[in-house]
Design a protein around this motif. Structure first.
Motif, PDB file in Angstrom:
ATOM      1  N   LEU A 128       0.619  -1.474  -0.136  1.00 11.85           N
ATOM      2  CA  LEU A 128       0.001  -0.064   0.043  1.00 11.85           C
ATOM      3  C   LEU A 128       0.806   1.160  -0.116  1.00 11.85           C
ATOM      4  O   LEU A 128       0.563   2.176  -0.770  1.00 11.85           O
ATOM      5  CB  LEU A 128      -1.012   0.030   1.254  1.00 11.85           C
ATOM      6  CG  LEU A 128      -2.012  -1.187   1.261  1.00 11.85           C
ATOM      7  CD1 LEU A 128      -2.756  -1.086   2.520  1.00 11.85           C
ATOM      8  CD2 LEU A 128      -2.978  -0.883   0.062  1.00 11.85           C
ATOM      9  N   LEU A 129       1.900   1.129   0.896  1.00 14.05           N
ATOM     10  CA  LEU A 129       2.883   2.432   0.706  1.00 14.05           C
ATOM     11  C   LEU A 129       3.383   2.542  -0.656  1.00 14.05           C
ATOM     12  O   LEU A 129       3.618   3.926  -0.757  1.00 14.05           O
ATOM     13  CB  LEU A 129       3.889   2.068   1.957  1.00 14.05           C
ATOM     14  CG  LEU A 129       3.522   2.655   3.549  1.00 14.05           C
ATOM     15  CD1 LEU A 129       4.357   2.281   4.406  1.00 14.05           C
ATOM     16  CD2 LEU A 129       3.306   3.949   3.521  1.00 14.05           C
ATOM     17  N   THR A 130       4.114   1.446  -0.953  1.00 16.51           N
ATOM     18  CA  THR A 130       4.478   1.695  -2.491  1.00 16.51           C
ATOM     19  C   THR A 130       3.589   2.120  -3.447  1.00 16.51           C
ATOM     20  O   THR A 130       4.076   2.932  -4.250  1.00 16.51           O
ATOM     21  CB  THR A 130       5.277   0.321  -2.900  1.00 16.51           C
ATOM     22  OG1 THR A 130       6.014  -0.284  -1.641  1.00 16.51           O
ATOM     23  CG2 THR A 130       5.861   0.497  -4.185  1.00 16.51           C
ATOM     24  N   ALA A 131       2.353   1.648  -3.575  1.00 17.07           N
ATOM     25  CA  ALA A 131       1.497   2.140  -4.358  1.00 17.07           C
ATOM     26  C   ALA A 131       0.865   3.626  -4.306  1.00 17.07           C
ATOM     27  O   ALA A 131       0.779   4.330  -5.351  1.00 17.07           O
ATOM     28  CB  ALA A 131       0.502   1.138  -4.506  1.00 17.07           C
ATOM     29  N   SER A 132       1.181   3.956  -3.082  1.00 18.76           N
ATOM     30  CA  SER A 132       0.598   5.428  -2.759  1.00 18.76           C
ATOM     31  C   SER A 132       1.761   6.631  -2.724  1.00 18.76           C
ATOM     32  O   SER A 132       1.800   7.303  -3.413  1.00 18.76           O
ATOM     33  CB  SER A 132      -0.029   5.356  -1.319  1.00 18.76           C
ATOM     34  OG  SER A 132       0.728   4.939  -0.387  1.00 18.76           O
ATOM     35  N   VAL A 133       2.702   6.297  -1.675  1.00 19.55           N
ATOM     36  CA  VAL A 133       3.784   7.144  -1.696  1.00 19.55           C
ATOM     37  C   VAL A 133       5.153   6.792  -2.108  1.00 19.55           C
ATOM     38  O   VAL A 133       6.125   7.631  -2.037  1.00 19.55           O
ATOM     39  CB  VAL A 133       3.712   7.854  -0.384  1.00 19.55           C
ATOM     40  CG1 VAL A 133       2.623   8.522   0.065  1.00 19.55           C
ATOM     41  CG2 VAL A 133       4.004   6.798   0.742  1.00 19.55           C
TER      42      VAL A 133
ATOM     43  N   GLU B 184      -0.143  -4.121  -4.833  1.00 18.87           N
ATOM     44  CA  GLU B 184      -1.020  -4.599  -3.975  1.00 18.87           C
ATOM     45  C   GLU B 184      -1.188  -5.828  -3.792  1.00 18.87           C
ATOM     46  O   GLU B 184      -1.361  -6.634  -2.707  1.00 18.87           O
ATOM     47  CB  GLU B 184      -2.330  -3.597  -3.998  1.00 18.87           C
ATOM     48  CG  GLU B 184      -2.344  -2.150  -3.950  1.00 18.87           C
ATOM     49  CD  GLU B 184      -2.169  -1.615  -5.409  1.00 18.87           C
ATOM     50  OE1 GLU B 184      -1.459  -2.394  -6.318  1.00 18.87           O
ATOM     51  OE2 GLU B 184      -2.453  -0.615  -5.747  1.00 18.87           O
TER      52      GLU B 184
END
Length: 427
Positions: free
Chosen positions: A183-188, A276
């Motif tokens: 989730l972190l990689t996909a978002s920020v 994800e």
């Protein structure tokens, strides 16, 4: 019992009752403050480390869009780690293991902080190579100390309980970590997950500072040098077929798994289920491992090596499904099963090692086990993209999974290995 089996099962020296153990050691490890601090530090460290592989893999792919670069960065960490293992075994058996863990955790935290800086500031990926190498060295020095310190903090049946508790807490972090990393990689971006890993190493060092093992007895003039001690570890390792046959099987298994799962896996997932989905698959493996480690706190199999090795063949199924183009559900289901069998084997192996190997040799023998089982891994990581380009990603994944499954049955050809009894000295 045949003579060969007696030779395999009886330690060459240092019977368990004479081993130099740590403070407040009993068969109930949670009663020991030293073990609780160690468990807390290791859990914090694993919480960050569980996010790092996914964050690093997709961070490198985002910056380079190249499986070759990902392979180079992974290998830049793995090769120094493997090279440092044998030296780390000598250090961990020669000096206090709690001190070793404090220093290596500090070093790894600084190295991961550098990796996070490179990813967050979008520097050239070549800067990741030396940082990955430093992190690999610190990990190579850490692993032997971790292999030996359980025998300083627990005794008797407490060794399996301690191993299972460590696995349970660690696997809990592995459930949350991969999904959070995805989730972190996909978002920020993956840099923030690597930054969290850096902080976790530093906090773990604080916890390890509260683990105070007794001072080691002063060395005499007759004590072997570092090289002599390392040769002693090799002599014991090479004389025990129940150890080196398993190590050889995992050398094949690790080379294939790390090449297919860690290198080709993110590449395939990047074009199919995304970061994800890949994070969910990794978390499913963590759930399976957690379930197995919780059960193993109470479950004791009298002769566990046969079931443990045979079941490990199922850990190769995710590789085959990955090559077959399975969706997220089937990959997650197979990863769950792989987590169960892998953790079952891990707890059994740690317990058997701590029961049947003299405490003074644990880190050196464990270092040889780690070293020889990981030597083929850089070859697998570097060759996976080349083989995929030549024969196709799917063919490499399916073939690699099949070979890895077969390799797990080879050590069972040693009859004495199947006769090894768990907790023989504590019943």
């Amino acid at each position: 019992m045949p003579a060969v089996a007696r030779w395999l099962l009886v330690p060459a020296a240092d019977p368990p009752e004479s081993r130099d153990r740590g403070p407040s050691v009993s068969d109930q490890p949670l009663r020991s403050a030293a073990f609780r601090w160690f468990l807390g530090g290791q859990s914090i460290s694993l919480a960050g480390s569980s996010m790092a592989p996914i964050a690093l893999a997709f961070g490198v792919l985002e910056a380079t869009d190249s499986a070759a670069w990902l392979s180079a960065v992974m290998s830049a960490a793995l090769v120094p780690m493997v090279a440092a293992l044998l030296f780390g075994g000598g250090i961990a058996d020669r000096y206090r293991r709690d001190t070793v863990l404090r220093l290596t955790s500090l070093g790894a935290g600084c190295a991961q902080a550098g990796v996070a800086f490179v990813l967050l500031t979008h520097q050239h990926p070549a800067f990741l190579l030396p940082l990955a190498a430093f992190n690999g060295i610190f990990q190579g020095l850490t692993k032997p100390a971790l292999r030996g310190i359980v025998a300083n903090l627990a005794a008797g049946r407490g060794i399996q309980r301690a191993s299972s508790l460590m696995a349970s807490v660690g696997n809990t972090t592995r459930i949350i970590g991969p999904t959070a990393a995805g989730l972190l990689t996909a978002s920020v971006g993956g840099g923030w997950a690597i930054a969290a890993d850096s902080v976790s190493f530093l906090l773990a060092a604080v916890c390890f500072a509260r683990v105070s093992l007794p001072p080691l007895p002063p060395r005499s003039a007759d004590d072997p040098t570092m090289l002599g001690a390392m040769r002693e570890g090799w002599s014991y390792f090479s004389s025990q077929p129940w150890i080196w046959t398993v190590t050889a099987a995992f050398a094949i298994n690790n080379g294939l798994n790390m090449g297919v799962w860690q290198i080709l896996g993110p590449v395939i997932a990047n074009d199919t289920i995304g970061a994800e989905g890949w994070g969910l698959v990794q978390s499913a493996r963590g759930i399976g491992a957690l379930l197995a480690s919780v059960v193993m706190v109470k479950l004791t199999v009298r002769r566990p090596m046969g079931p443990a090795l045979a079941s490990m063949s199922l850990a190769a199924v995710p590789l085959i499904l990955l090559g077959a183009g399975a969706n997220t559900f089937w990959l997650a289901a197979s990863a769950f099963v792989a987590g169960v069998v892998a953790e079952f084997f891990t707890v059994v192996w740690v317990t058997v090692n701590n029961t049947h190997i003299p405490e003074r040799l644990l880190s050196r023998v464990g270092a040889h086990d780690e070293f020889w089982s990981f030597v083929p891994t850089p070859v697998g990581q570097l060759s996976a993209p080349l083989l995929a380009a030549a024969f196709g990603t799917a063919a490499v994944a399916v073939t690699g999974g099949a070979v890895a499954a077969v390799a797990m049955f080879v050590p069972l050809l040693v009859p004495a290995l199947r006769r090894i009894e768990i907790n023989r000295n504590s019943e």
